[in-house]
Design a protein around this motif. Sequence first.
Motif, PDB file in Angstrom:
ATOM      1  N   PHE A  92       0.924  -1.039   0.312  1.00 22.94           N
ATOM      2  CA  PHE A  92       0.060   0.482  -0.314  1.00 22.94           C
ATOM      3  C   PHE A  92       0.765   1.341   0.142  1.00 22.94           C
ATOM      4  O   PHE A  92       0.575   2.228  -0.664  1.00 22.94           O
ATOM      5  CB  PHE A  92      -0.879   0.204   0.840  1.00 22.94           C
ATOM      6  CG  PHE A  92      -2.050   0.829   1.472  1.00 22.94           C
ATOM      7  CD1 PHE A  92      -2.415   1.701   0.502  1.00 22.94           C
ATOM      8  CD2 PHE A  92      -1.746   2.384   2.545  1.00 22.94           C
ATOM      9  CE1 PHE A  92      -3.376   2.621   0.546  1.00 22.94           C
ATOM     10  CE2 PHE A  92      -2.627   3.603   2.549  1.00 22.94           C
ATOM     11  CZ  PHE A  92      -2.814   3.345   1.589  1.00 22.94           C
ATOM     12  N   GLU A 105       3.447   1.558  -0.759  1.00 25.18           N
ATOM     13  CA  GLU A 105       4.226   2.072  -2.775  1.00 25.18           C
ATOM     14  C   GLU A 105       3.427   1.823  -3.461  1.00 25.18           C
ATOM     15  O   GLU A 105       4.076   2.006  -4.797  1.00 25.18           O
ATOM     16  CB  GLU A 105       5.041   0.160  -2.471  1.00 25.18           C
ATOM     17  CG  GLU A 105       6.690  -0.201  -1.803  1.00 25.18           C
ATOM     18  CD  GLU A 105       7.310   1.127  -1.702  1.00 25.18           C
ATOM     19  OE1 GLU A 105       7.685   2.007  -2.747  1.00 25.18           O
ATOM     20  OE2 GLU A 105       7.828   1.404  -0.774  1.00 25.18           O
ATOM     21  N   HIS A 106       2.067   1.829  -2.884  1.00 22.37           N
ATOM     22  CA  HIS A 106       1.187   2.473  -3.817  1.00 22.37           C
ATOM     23  C   HIS A 106       1.527   1.946  -5.188  1.00 22.37           C
ATOM     24  O   HIS A 106       0.240   1.273  -5.860  1.00 22.37           O
ATOM     25  CB  HIS A 106       1.360   3.643  -5.165  1.00 22.37           C
ATOM     26  CG  HIS A 106       2.187   5.059  -4.376  1.00 22.37           C
ATOM     27  ND1 HIS A 106       0.592   5.712  -3.791  1.00 22.37           N
ATOM     28  CD2 HIS A 106       2.704   5.368  -4.037  1.00 22.37           C
ATOM     29  CE1 HIS A 106       0.702   6.496  -3.633  1.00 22.37           C
ATOM     30  NE2 HIS A 106       1.870   6.548  -2.846  1.00 22.37           N
ATOM     31  N   GLU A 107       1.154  -0.199  -4.771  1.00 15.86           N
ATOM     32  CA  GLU A 107       0.912  -0.959  -5.415  1.00 15.86           C
ATOM     33  C   GLU A 107      -0.316  -1.466  -5.569  1.00 15.86           C
ATOM     34  O   GLU A 107      -1.344  -2.411  -6.509  1.00 15.86           O
ATOM     35  CB  GLU A 107       1.740  -2.258  -5.461  1.00 15.86           C
ATOM     36  CG  GLU A 107       3.321  -1.856  -5.565  1.00 15.86           C
ATOM     37  CD  GLU A 107       4.426  -2.952  -5.084  1.00 15.86           C
ATOM     38  OE1 GLU A 107       4.002  -3.946  -4.790  1.00 15.86           O
ATOM     39  OE2 GLU A 107       5.419  -1.955  -4.628  1.00 15.86           O
ATOM     40  N   ILE A 108      -1.205  -1.546  -4.743  1.00 17.32           N
ATOM     41  CA  ILE A 108      -2.178  -1.917  -3.983  1.00 17.32           C
ATOM     42  C   ILE A 108      -3.205  -1.011  -3.704  1.00 17.32           C
ATOM     43  O   ILE A 108      -2.226   0.497  -3.613  1.00 17.32           O
ATOM     44  CB  ILE A 108      -2.275  -3.147  -2.948  1.00 17.32           C
ATOM     45  CG1 ILE A 108      -1.798  -2.336  -1.781  1.00 17.32           C
ATOM     46  CG2 ILE A 108      -1.925  -4.341  -3.511  1.00 17.32           C
ATOM     47  CD1 ILE A 108      -2.104  -4.081  -0.999  1.00 17.32           C
ATOM     48  N   PHE A 109      -4.091  -0.640  -3.156  1.00 18.51           N
ATOM     49  CA  PHE A 109      -4.860   0.920  -2.446  1.00 18.51           C
ATOM     50  C   PHE A 109      -5.557   0.409  -1.165  1.00 18.51           C
ATOM     51  O   PHE A 109      -6.118  -0.442  -0.865  1.00 18.51           O
ATOM     52  CB  PHE A 109      -5.421   1.418  -3.597  1.00 18.51           C
ATOM     53  CG  PHE A 109      -5.028   1.679  -5.374  1.00 18.51           C
ATOM     54  CD1 PHE A 109      -4.186   2.762  -4.897  1.00 18.51           C
ATOM     55  CD2 PHE A 109      -4.808   0.788  -5.715  1.00 18.51           C
ATOM     56  CE1 PHE A 109      -3.592   3.180  -5.940  1.00 18.51           C
ATOM     57  CE2 PHE A 109      -3.669   0.854  -7.155  1.00 18.51           C
ATOM     58  CZ  PHE A 109      -3.379   3.021  -7.534  1.00 18.51           C
ATOM     59  N   LEU A 110      -6.317   1.463  -0.686  1.00 19.14           N
ATOM     60  CA  LEU A 110      -7.242   1.406   0.680  1.00 19.14           C
ATOM     61  C   LEU A 110      -8.052   0.228   0.175  1.00 19.14           C
ATOM     62  O   LEU A 110      -8.418  -0.545   1.234  1.00 19.14           O
ATOM     63  CB  LEU A 110      -8.077   3.038   0.275  1.00 19.14           C
ATOM     64  CG  LEU A 110      -8.790   3.015   2.013  1.00 19.14           C
ATOM     65  CD1 LEU A 110      -7.684   2.684   2.903  1.00 19.14           C
ATOM     66  CD2 LEU A 110      -9.038   4.109   2.193  1.00 19.14           C
ATOM     67  N   PRO A 111      -9.197  -0.070  -1.096  1.00 16.11           N
ATOM     68  CA  PRO A 111     -10.130  -1.468  -0.411  1.00 16.11           C
ATOM     69  C   PRO A 111      -9.486  -2.504  -0.615  1.00 16.11           C
ATOM     70  O   PRO A 111      -9.211  -3.403   0.439  1.00 16.11           O
ATOM     71  CB  PRO A 111     -10.609  -0.869  -2.277  1.00 16.11           C
ATOM     72  CG  PRO A 111     -10.634   0.139  -2.171  1.00 16.11           C
ATOM     73  CD  PRO A 111      -9.138   0.727  -1.986  1.00 16.11           C
ATOM     74  N   LEU A 121      -8.190  -3.103   3.096  1.00 18.86           N
ATOM     75  CA  LEU A 121      -9.635  -2.794   4.265  1.00 18.86           C
ATOM     76  C   LEU A 121     -10.666  -4.180   4.065  1.00 18.86           C
ATOM     77  O   LEU A 121     -10.139  -5.033   4.779  1.00 18.86           O
ATOM     78  CB  LEU A 121     -10.821  -1.949   3.632  1.00 18.86           C
ATOM     79  CG  LEU A 121     -10.654  -0.592   3.954  1.00 18.86           C
ATOM     80  CD1 LEU A 121     -11.568   0.541   2.563  1.00 18.86           C
ATOM     81  CD2 LEU A 121     -10.491  -0.158   4.814  1.00 18.86           C
ATOM     82  N   ARG A 124     -10.313  -7.369   6.894  1.00 18.02           N
ATOM     83  CA  ARG A 124     -11.571  -7.701   7.449  1.00 18.02           C
ATOM     84  C   ARG A 124     -11.159  -9.358   7.238  1.00 18.02           C
ATOM     85  O   ARG A 124     -11.403  -9.595   8.565  1.00 18.02           O
ATOM     86  CB  ARG A 124     -13.019  -7.835   6.431  1.00 18.02           C
ATOM     87  CG  ARG A 124     -13.768  -8.140   6.622  1.00 18.02           C
ATOM     88  CD  ARG A 124     -15.079  -7.587   5.810  1.00 18.02           C
ATOM     89  NE  ARG A 124     -14.285  -7.765   4.380  1.00 18.02           N
ATOM     90  CZ  ARG A 124     -15.766  -7.227   3.024  1.00 18.02           C
ATOM     91  NH1 ARG A 124     -16.665  -6.312   4.307  1.00 18.02           N
ATOM     92  NH2 ARG A 124     -15.781  -6.475   2.046  1.00 18.02           N
ATOM     93  N   ASP A 134     -10.704  12.848   8.445  1.00 20.90           N
ATOM     94  CA  ASP A 134      -9.764  11.962   8.903  1.00 20.90           C
ATOM     95  C   ASP A 134      -9.984  10.733   8.488  1.00 20.90           C
ATOM     96  O   ASP A 134      -9.695   9.751   9.086  1.00 20.90           O
ATOM     97  CB  ASP A 134     -10.313  12.003   9.760  1.00 20.90           C
ATOM     98  CG  ASP A 134     -12.432  11.651   9.161  1.00 20.90           C
ATOM     99  OD1 ASP A 134     -12.391  11.193   8.355  1.00 20.90           O
ATOM    100  OD2 ASP A 134     -13.178  11.820  10.704  1.00 20.90           O
ATOM    101  N   ILE A 135      -9.550  10.909   6.465  1.00 16.06           N
ATOM    102  CA  ILE A 135      -8.640   9.617   6.382  1.00 16.06           C
ATOM    103  C   ILE A 135      -7.662   9.425   6.707  1.00 16.06           C
ATOM    104  O   ILE A 135      -7.639   7.800   7.436  1.00 16.06           O
ATOM    105  CB  ILE A 135      -8.948   9.250   5.000  1.00 16.06           C
ATOM    106  CG1 ILE A 135      -9.369   8.167   3.910  1.00 16.06           C
ATOM    107  CG2 ILE A 135      -7.537  10.112   4.440  1.00 16.06           C
ATOM    108  CD1 ILE A 135      -9.478   8.452   2.747  1.00 16.06           C
ATOM    109  N   LEU A 187      -7.936   5.060   8.657  1.00 16.85           N
ATOM    110  CA  LEU A 187      -6.299   4.264   7.991  1.00 16.85           C
ATOM    111  C   LEU A 187      -5.343   3.801   9.275  1.00 16.85           C
ATOM    112  O   LEU A 187      -5.461   2.432   9.073  1.00 16.85           O
ATOM    113  CB  LEU A 187      -5.407   5.100   6.618  1.00 16.85           C
ATOM    114  CG  LEU A 187      -4.819   4.476   5.100  1.00 16.85           C
ATOM    115  CD1 LEU A 187      -5.783   3.401   5.329  1.00 16.85           C
ATOM    116  CD2 LEU A 187      -3.735   5.397   4.966  1.00 16.85           C
TER     117      LEU A 187
END
Lengths: 211, 294
Positions: A51, A53-59, A62, A66, A101-102, A106
């Motif tokens: 995350f 390294e911006h290879e994957i994103f917030l979803p 999350l 989970r 407030d992200i 996070l």
Amino acid sequence: METLNHLSRLLQEGDDSGVDALTREAIASGIPAEDILRALLAGMAVVGERFKEHEIFLPDVLLAARAMHAAMGHIKPLLIAQGVPGGTKVVIGTVSGDLHDIGKNLVGIMLQGAGFEVLDLGSDVPPERFVDTAVAAGAPVIALSALLTTTMVRMREVVDMLAQRGLRGRILTIVGGAPVTETFAREIGADAYAFDATSAAARVRALLPVA
Amino acid sequence: MKLEPLLARVGRGGIVADGAWGSVLLDRGLPAGHAPETWTLERPETIAALAQEYLDAGAEIVTTNTFGGSPPRLRLHGLEDRLETINRRGVELVRDVVQGRAYVSASVGPSGVLLKPCGTADPEEIQEGFARQIDALAQAGADIICIETMTDLVEASLAVRAARSSAPDLPVIATMTFDLTPRGPFTIMGVSVEQAARGLEYAGAHIVGANCGGGVDAMVDVARAFQVHARVPIAIRPNAGLPERRGDRLVYLDTPERFAETAAPLLASGIAIVGGCCGTTPAHIRALRARVAP
């Protein structure tokens, strides 16, 4: 450990039902809960790194969190029964309502992912609420977030209040947010500083005594 | 004075919009933790003064102080029962100042909650919330609905749809916030410029683009990507760089000159609307306007 590697991979893919099933299978086959936890945490660490390294994103983060949560449901009772401290509580919130407030959310997600029990007080939290909640819940860590310099100054009030009540050292503070720096953290007497959500989870872990 | 329809105006050439609201209000004493929208009710003269400054600086689009005027955001501050007033007054204050000399662009920011499956928010409820806000904005006489700072394409699309059904006569600008990554610009939710350009247009936006983010230099890359993928006019509103702390103040590093020097060529290259986001001030807009005169 093929099972544990597989578990870590499923977690990284955010496959919560897969993680759930394989965790139960691993427990049934006699793999110690601590080893399972270690594999899950290793998986979350990879997710955090990717995350960053911006290879994957917030979803993706999350979904992995989970899946972590699903697995923790099975191994937490075992860890507690074995006297392994699991689910250490962390109180988190922004010291004052920021425009976004992200960042705080996070950090909460990454802490949960790392196996902590997160008590999120939300935004615009007065200092006494942080301290009272930590005392009532027996949480050894308060994580404070600020996005703006004006709100950042209020982090000091939480640290000062802990000192006034004689709780410094027993309840530790970690601070972060866009304008917050390591120097500032030292200036106000916070116990730790984290540059981003991924390092926040690692720093909180490092703050706590190893079991 | 009667304004030319926005899309016709855009067809004749680039437009300079205004700069930031939230960061300027903080500079002018908005207490930390207070929703900027509270000043619409408590300090209307400050809101009107800033609108006037942007108009005087040469902005042809002036934004309303309604970014956080959706139900979930107002709820955070216990202001949900003032939703209609906050949004209506927000538009009226700017309208009374510009009096037809600039477009009143009604700001609609993110709900601040995550939609299912990542979060718990129900899409229908979020869309209804946006519709409530946009109803109030449109009825008060907004000229444009400006959906901004979005990171989730689903949420942005819900807002655009709410605008198209609640305010069918108004043009809709929809902009998202991108970070530069080694693979190009993406929002934190993983939306590429190509997805944003197509998705926002598909939802019904008349103008698409980007706002906020890492400063004007980073935004040049984002603008270029939109020029490759968008089939509708583009709006670009960069921050004045990323903020740094100096003592107890937050300083944005792009000075008005530096901002204008990089932002003005965007208009020349065919971007329809260029303005500023966090950290920009009337001085930034004046500097930009000076470079794109008349």
